[in-house]
Design a protein around this motif. Structure first.
Motif, PDB file in Angstrom:
ATOM      1  N   ASP A  70      -8.006  12.067  -6.033  1.00 35.61           N
ATOM      2  CA  ASP A  70      -9.524  12.759  -5.575  1.00 35.61           C
ATOM      3  C   ASP A  70     -10.238  11.457  -5.663  1.00 35.61           C
ATOM      4  O   ASP A  70     -11.520  10.799  -4.753  1.00 35.61           O
ATOM      5  CB  ASP A  70     -10.404  13.249  -6.546  1.00 35.61           C
ATOM      6  CG  ASP A  70      -9.949  15.465  -6.283  1.00 35.61           C
ATOM      7  OD1 ASP A  70      -9.581  15.651  -4.837  1.00 35.61           O
ATOM      8  OD2 ASP A  70      -9.951  16.081  -6.378  1.00 35.61           O
ATOM      9  N   ALA A  71      -9.993  10.928  -6.828  1.00 34.15           N
ATOM     10  CA  ALA A  71     -10.450   9.231  -7.593  1.00 34.15           C
ATOM     11  C   ALA A  71     -10.193   8.574  -6.193  1.00 34.15           C
ATOM     12  O   ALA A  71     -10.808   7.559  -5.991  1.00 34.15           O
ATOM     13  CB  ALA A  71     -10.525   9.101  -8.600  1.00 34.15           C
ATOM     14  N   TRP A  72      -8.940   8.429  -5.380  1.00 30.43           N
ATOM     15  CA  TRP A  72      -8.096   7.561  -4.618  1.00 30.43           C
ATOM     16  C   TRP A  72      -8.850   7.359  -3.450  1.00 30.43           C
ATOM     17  O   TRP A  72      -9.242   6.769  -3.165  1.00 30.43           O
ATOM     18  CB  TRP A  72      -6.978   7.247  -5.069  1.00 30.43           C
ATOM     19  CG  TRP A  72      -5.567   6.772  -4.042  1.00 30.43           C
ATOM     20  CD1 TRP A  72      -5.786   5.313  -3.858  1.00 30.43           C
ATOM     21  CD2 TRP A  72      -5.489   7.514  -2.569  1.00 30.43           C
ATOM     22  NE1 TRP A  72      -5.266   4.911  -2.613  1.00 30.43           N
ATOM     23  CE2 TRP A  72      -5.057   5.643  -1.950  1.00 30.43           C
ATOM     24  CE3 TRP A  72      -5.873   7.741  -1.916  1.00 30.43           C
ATOM     25  CZ2 TRP A  72      -4.535   5.998  -0.716  1.00 30.43           C
ATOM     26  CZ3 TRP A  72      -5.178   8.174  -0.391  1.00 30.43           C
ATOM     27  CH2 TRP A  72      -4.501   7.386  -0.586  1.00 30.43           C
TER      28      TRP A  72
ATOM     29  N   ASN B 290       0.754  -1.049  -0.068  1.00 31.63           N
ATOM     30  CA  ASN B 290      -0.476  -0.053  -0.282  1.00 31.63           C
ATOM     31  C   ASN B 290       0.475   1.227   0.101  1.00 31.63           C
ATOM     32  O   ASN B 290       0.849   1.794   0.829  1.00 31.63           O
ATOM     33  CB  ASN B 290      -1.055  -0.525   1.558  1.00 31.63           C
ATOM     34  CG  ASN B 290      -2.072  -1.021   1.351  1.00 31.63           C
ATOM     35  OD1 ASN B 290      -2.820  -1.279   0.739  1.00 31.63           O
ATOM     36  ND2 ASN B 290      -2.369  -1.971   2.457  1.00 31.63           N
TER      37      ASN B 290
ATOM     38  N   ALA C 116     -11.595   8.971  -2.488  1.00 36.29           N
ATOM     39  CA  ALA C 116     -13.231   8.880  -2.406  1.00 36.29           C
ATOM     40  C   ALA C 116     -13.358   7.036  -2.580  1.00 36.29           C
ATOM     41  O   ALA C 116     -14.094   6.601  -1.829  1.00 36.29           O
ATOM     42  CB  ALA C 116     -13.811   8.837  -3.922  1.00 36.29           C
ATOM     43  N   GLU C 117     -13.105   6.302  -3.424  1.00 28.20           N
ATOM     44  CA  GLU C 117     -12.513   4.737  -3.415  1.00 28.20           C
ATOM     45  C   GLU C 117     -12.183   4.171  -2.246  1.00 28.20           C
ATOM     46  O   GLU C 117     -12.609   3.162  -1.412  1.00 28.20           O
ATOM     47  CB  GLU C 117     -11.509   4.668  -3.923  1.00 28.20           C
ATOM     48  CG  GLU C 117     -10.848   2.632  -4.135  1.00 28.20           C
ATOM     49  CD  GLU C 117     -10.379   2.113  -5.291  1.00 28.20           C
ATOM     50  OE1 GLU C 117      -9.841   1.280  -5.361  1.00 28.20           O
ATOM     51  OE2 GLU C 117     -10.212   3.084  -5.648  1.00 28.20           O
ATOM     52  N   GLN C 118     -10.694   4.629  -1.502  1.00 29.02           N
ATOM     53  CA  GLN C 118     -10.483   4.769  -0.049  1.00 29.02           C
ATOM     54  C   GLN C 118     -11.405   4.997   1.111  1.00 29.02           C
ATOM     55  O   GLN C 118     -11.630   3.876   2.336  1.00 29.02           O
ATOM     56  CB  GLN C 118      -9.233   4.985   0.495  1.00 29.02           C
ATOM     57  CG  GLN C 118      -7.785   5.309  -0.446  1.00 29.02           C
ATOM     58  CD  GLN C 118      -7.529   3.642  -0.747  1.00 29.02           C
ATOM     59  OE1 GLN C 118      -7.416   3.485   0.194  1.00 29.02           O
ATOM     60  NE2 GLN C 118      -6.987   3.009  -0.966  1.00 29.02           N
ATOM     61  N   GLN C 119     -12.025   5.678   1.190  1.00 26.12           N
ATOM     62  CA  GLN C 119     -13.152   6.186   1.791  1.00 26.12           C
ATOM     63  C   GLN C 119     -14.278   4.930   1.953  1.00 26.12           C
ATOM     64  O   GLN C 119     -15.470   5.049   2.877  1.00 26.12           O
ATOM     65  CB  GLN C 119     -13.810   7.727   2.001  1.00 26.12           C
ATOM     66  CG  GLN C 119     -12.694   8.692   1.984  1.00 26.12           C
ATOM     67  CD  GLN C 119     -13.661  10.220   1.618  1.00 26.12           C
ATOM     68  OE1 GLN C 119     -13.991  10.141   0.960  1.00 26.12           O
ATOM     69  NE2 GLN C 119     -12.946  11.114   2.647  1.00 26.12           N
ATOM     70  N   LYS C 120     -14.702   5.044   0.350  1.00 29.02           N
ATOM     71  CA  LYS C 120     -15.940   3.978   0.380  1.00 29.02           C
ATOM     72  C   LYS C 120     -15.713   2.389   1.426  1.00 29.02           C
ATOM     73  O   LYS C 120     -16.401   2.122   1.729  1.00 29.02           O
ATOM     74  CB  LYS C 120     -15.983   3.677  -0.871  1.00 29.02           C
ATOM     75  CG  LYS C 120     -16.999   2.466  -1.313  1.00 29.02           C
ATOM     76  CD  LYS C 120     -17.518   2.760  -2.706  1.00 29.02           C
ATOM     77  CE  LYS C 120     -18.496   1.669  -3.501  1.00 29.02           C
ATOM     78  NZ  LYS C 120     -18.811   1.332  -4.751  1.00 29.02           N
ATOM     79  N   LYS C 121     -13.910   2.219   0.439  1.00 27.01           N
ATOM     80  CA  LYS C 121     -13.316   1.479   1.431  1.00 27.01           C
ATOM     81  C   LYS C 121     -13.730   1.128   2.894  1.00 27.01           C
ATOM     82  O   LYS C 121     -13.932  -0.364   3.856  1.00 27.01           O
ATOM     83  CB  LYS C 121     -11.809   1.000   1.070  1.00 27.01           C
ATOM     84  CG  LYS C 121     -11.875   0.038  -0.380  1.00 27.01           C
ATOM     85  CD  LYS C 121     -10.519  -0.404  -0.387  1.00 27.01           C
ATOM     86  CE  LYS C 121     -10.108  -0.503  -1.981  1.00 27.01           C
ATOM     87  NZ  LYS C 121      -8.225  -1.133  -1.997  1.00 27.01           N
TER      88      LYS C 121
ATOM     89  N   LYS D 195      -6.797  11.798 -10.188  1.00 27.61           N
ATOM     90  CA  LYS D 195      -6.785  10.571  -9.976  1.00 27.61           C
ATOM     91  C   LYS D 195      -6.419  10.308  -8.223  1.00 27.61           C
ATOM     92  O   LYS D 195      -6.837   9.592  -7.887  1.00 27.61           O
ATOM     93  CB  LYS D 195      -5.307  10.242 -10.136  1.00 27.61           C
ATOM     94  CG  LYS D 195      -5.070   9.528 -11.519  1.00 27.61           C
ATOM     95  CD  LYS D 195      -3.732   9.581 -12.179  1.00 27.61           C
ATOM     96  CE  LYS D 195      -3.616   9.106 -13.630  1.00 27.61           C
ATOM     97  NZ  LYS D 195      -3.352   8.846 -14.174  1.00 27.61           N
TER      98      LYS D 195
END
Length: 185
Positions: A161-163, A81, A165-170, A159
């Protein structure tokens, strides 16, 4: 030559050098207003990261074993990571440790800061180009000291901001609601 000359000449040289050295030291510690903060915590023998400005995203970063390396990944420097930051933005890095003294060092950015248990140290960097950058713990911290790599992926703002959003969702983190803009006349 007199003995006082042998003493005075080196003192004057050191004073001259120190003027420029102190200017650089003060300039380095004069941190611009950071866009974001990354907190790096050293453990025996991996790094933990937290993004407090992005809702408290946190994860651990461990070395990838030789048997799990993919084609082209450098041995002893690849992690599962990596840290992700946006390009051309000041990033504050806070360092601490949970057990022994570590050091968060990233030579490409000229950054090295000790991570000391019970203490919060701070440094910063601003990456000017996208890419993957490697560093390592640079404080002898135990038997697996050589297995604490640091990887920073510098990406575009979109990219990043997208990362986030993905980490927050996980992690099940609800992003803060956007603040409404008020029109002024």
């Amino acid at each position: 030559m007199k003995p006082t000359t042998w003493t005075a000449a080196p003192v004057l040289i050191l004073v001259f050098i120190s003027i420029f050295s102190f200017r650089l030291l003060f300039a380095y510690n004069d941190m611009p207003k950071p866009y974001m903060t990354v907190k790096a915590t050293g453990y025996q023998w991996y790094w933990g990261y937290e993004y407090p400005d992005q809702g408290g995203i946190n994860f651990e970063s461990r070395i990838v074993e030789d048997k799990d390396l993919k084609e082209g990944e450098p041995r002893l420097l690849t992690v599962d990571n990596p840290v992700v930051v946006p390009v051309n933005t000041p990033v504050r890095v806070q360092t601490t440790a949970a057990d022994v003294i570590h050091a968060w060092a990233l030579p490409a950015f000229g950054v090295k800061r000790d991570a000391v248990p019970g203490r919060l140290n701070e440094t910063w960097f601003e990456a000017t180009k996208e890419g993957r950058f490697y560093g390592q713990c640079s404080e002898l911290c135990g038997v697996k000291h050589g297995f604490m790599p640091i990887v920073v992926d510098v990406v575009s703002k979109e990219k990043f901001d997208a990362w986030v959003a993905e980490q927050q969702k996980k992690a099940g983190i609800t992003p803060p609601a956007a603040t409404p803009t008020t029109a002024t006349n």
